[in-house]
Motif scaffolding. Structure first.
Motif, short mmCIF file in Angstrom:
data_model
loop_
_atom_site.label_atom_id
_atom_site.label_comp_id
_atom_site.label_asym_id
_atom_site.label_seq_id
_atom_site.Cartn_x
_atom_site.Cartn_y
_atom_site.Cartn_z
N GLY A 228 95.29 -88.99 92.35
CA GLY A 228 95.95 -89.40 93.58
C GLY A 228 96.94 -90.52 93.34
N SER A 229 97.91 -90.64 94.24
CA SER A 229 98.92 -91.67 94.07
C SER A 229 99.16 -92.46 95.34
N ILE A 253 99.32 -89.20 88.62
CA ILE A 253 100.30 -89.67 89.59
C ILE A 253 101.48 -88.70 89.64
N LYS A 254 102.02 -88.46 90.81
CA LYS A 254 103.12 -87.50 90.95
C LYS A 254 104.50 -88.12 90.73
N ALA A 260 104.55 -96.67 88.44
CA ALA A 260 104.80 -98.07 88.12
C ALA A 260 103.80 -98.98 88.82
N LEU A 261 103.47 -98.66 90.07
CA LEU A 261 102.47 -99.44 90.79
C LEU A 261 101.11 -99.31 90.11
N ALA A 262 100.74 -98.09 89.74
CA ALA A 262 99.44 -97.87 89.10
C ALA A 262 99.30 -98.69 87.81
N ARG A 263 100.36 -98.73 87.03
CA ARG A 263 100.32 -99.53 85.79
C ARG A 263 100.16 -101.02 86.11
N ARG A 272 100.91 -86.55 84.77
CA ARG A 272 101.33 -85.76 85.92
C ARG A 272 100.39 -84.56 86.04
N PRO A 273 100.19 -84.05 87.27
CA PRO A 273 99.41 -82.82 87.41
C PRO A 273 100.05 -81.69 86.62
#
Length: 421
Positions: A228-229, A253-254, A260-263, A272-273
């Motif tokens: 999820g993102s 993340i898509k 960038a936020l997740a990192r 990526r999926p």
């Protein structure tokens, strides 16, 4: 108080609006958020404080949640309908400032910023402690067993309506408003070290924290996969790292800005999926096999811990296939009615599947505290730039536009959208 009016965004449910949303909703936002929908901006009478244990807050920010979009578009399951009451002023992600407090309130001062736990529990309903349900006695009030019942508490001389959460409750208006009335047990003071935007994210961040704190880490070095993102997935990544998780965090993340936020919140690897996710599965030591009919399946390797923060048929199917033997799948996405979900690997791999909602009393670092308190302190301790999750802020008068932006993340690159009354 007599005659004073409060500006707010409300929502009402009806069968004709449901049919209209289902038939035309994909063609135009007008039937989802516009004049043809159940969403309306207007004035309502200001509520008096219901008792000495209550406070009045002026709203600084009211967040828009994916659950709100799901309910407004009638895409959520009807299973929870008996545990809400309408018409309701929406908004369960609330940052406010105390402007009035009852005589028995001593925890916070007038002028102080507070966040709000919106789940309505037995104490808020007015029940004496000996009459509280088992969940509320255990500090797990997000699953209050009296959510479908009226309570003894009266609001403005009227019976207290059924409902699980403020924001979907006829008696307690939510945070898409210029002010709210809340019980003393719902409020948590905000330190000056936190910005308004960071503090406005306390509720979604606490959801991720609650799931993480209640999922014991059996192998500290093993990786965790987060699907999820959106805000809950990002909150889960932050909560894992902030609470001390030492293994690799892999975020599926898509979009680039979400990656960038997740990192920045603590993810080590972004995939990526599709092909990238498949490669990550191979790197765990898993081998792919093709059945005579259907999608590929895996054996060997896999992920021992997966957080599904989407809750779609696609992500749940992926979680079940990507989990290692005796792996754990944590469901945080609001999964509803899913067609053709193959549960074979629940028994064939002895997989544990567990869902979480809300927050409550936690044990962390040897102390029992509310999830909001833990989240608050770890936000300051970690220094993570969580406020970067806020991509859009709209005035209350532009609520319909705000909903359209929040409901189309691909078009607007929105992550968290706030209303600023």
């Amino acid at each position: 108080m007599t005659g004073r009016r409060v500006r707010s965004v409300s929502f009402d449910v009806s069968v004709p609006r449901f049919l209209l949303a289902k038939s035309v909703g994909r063609l135009t936002d007008a039937v989802l958020y516009g004049p043809l929908s159940g969403v309306s901006l207007g004035d309502r009478p200001a509520l008096p404080l219901p008792g000495p244990d209550w406070l009045r807050l002026e709203v600084i920010f009211g967040g828009i949640c994916g659950t709100d979009i799901g309910n407004l578009t009638y895409s959520a399951s009807p299973a929870m309908e008996p545990f809400g009451s309408f018409p309701a002023v929406l908004g369960h992600e609330i940052l406010g400032r105390v402007v009035e407090r009852g005589d028995d309130v001593s925890e916070v001062e007038v002028g102080q910023r507070v966040t709000v736990d919106p789940f309505i529990h037995c104490r808020v309903r007015g029940w004496a402690p000996e009459a509280w349900c088992g969940s509320c006695r255990d500090g797990r009030h997000a699953t209050c067993e009296n959510a479908g019942e009226d309570g003894p508490q009266q609001i403005d001389g009227k019976a207290f309506a059924p409902g699980t959460i403020q924001g979907y409750h006829r008696s307690l208006p939510g945070g898409w408003s210029t002010e709210v009335v809340v019980h003393r047990s719902q409020v948590f003071a905000v330190d000056d070290a936190l910005s308004d935007r960071a503090a406005a994210l306390m509720e979604p961040l606490a959801i991720g924290m609650h799931a993480v704190l209640n999922t014991p880490i059996t192998d500290p070095g093993a990786p965790a996969l987060v699907l999820g993102s959106g805000p809950i997935a990002l909150a889960t990544i932050w909560a894992l790292r902030a609470s001390g998780f030492e293994g690799e965090i892999i975020g599926q993340i898509k979009r680039d800005h979400e990656a960038a936020l997740a990192r920045s919140f603590g993810a080590d690897t972004i995939i990526r999926p599709g092909d990238e996710a498949r490669s990550a599965m191979v790197e765990t030591g898993a081998s792919a096999y093709m059945p005579l009919v259907g999608d590929e399946v895996w054996a060997g390797g896999g992920f021992p811990l997966i957080f599904d923060c989407v809750g779609s048929g696609q992500t749940l199917a992926q979680s079940l296939r990507y989990a290692s033997p005796r792996g754990r799948i944590v469901m945080l996405g609001c999964a509803a009615e899913l067609k053709k979900l193959d549960l074979t690997f629940v028994w064939a791999r002895e997989i544990e599947v567990k869902g979480f909602t809300g927050y409550g009393r936690e044990t962390f670092r040897g102390e029992e505290r509310h999830t909001f308190d833990i989240t608050h302190d770890l936000l300051i301790e970690s220094g993570a730039p969580v406020e970067d999750m806020v991509t859009h802020v709209f005035p209350l008068a532009e609520a319909r536009r705000a909903l359209a932006v929040a409901g189309n993340r691909r078009k607007w690159k929105s992550v968290k959208v706030l209303l600023e009354p």
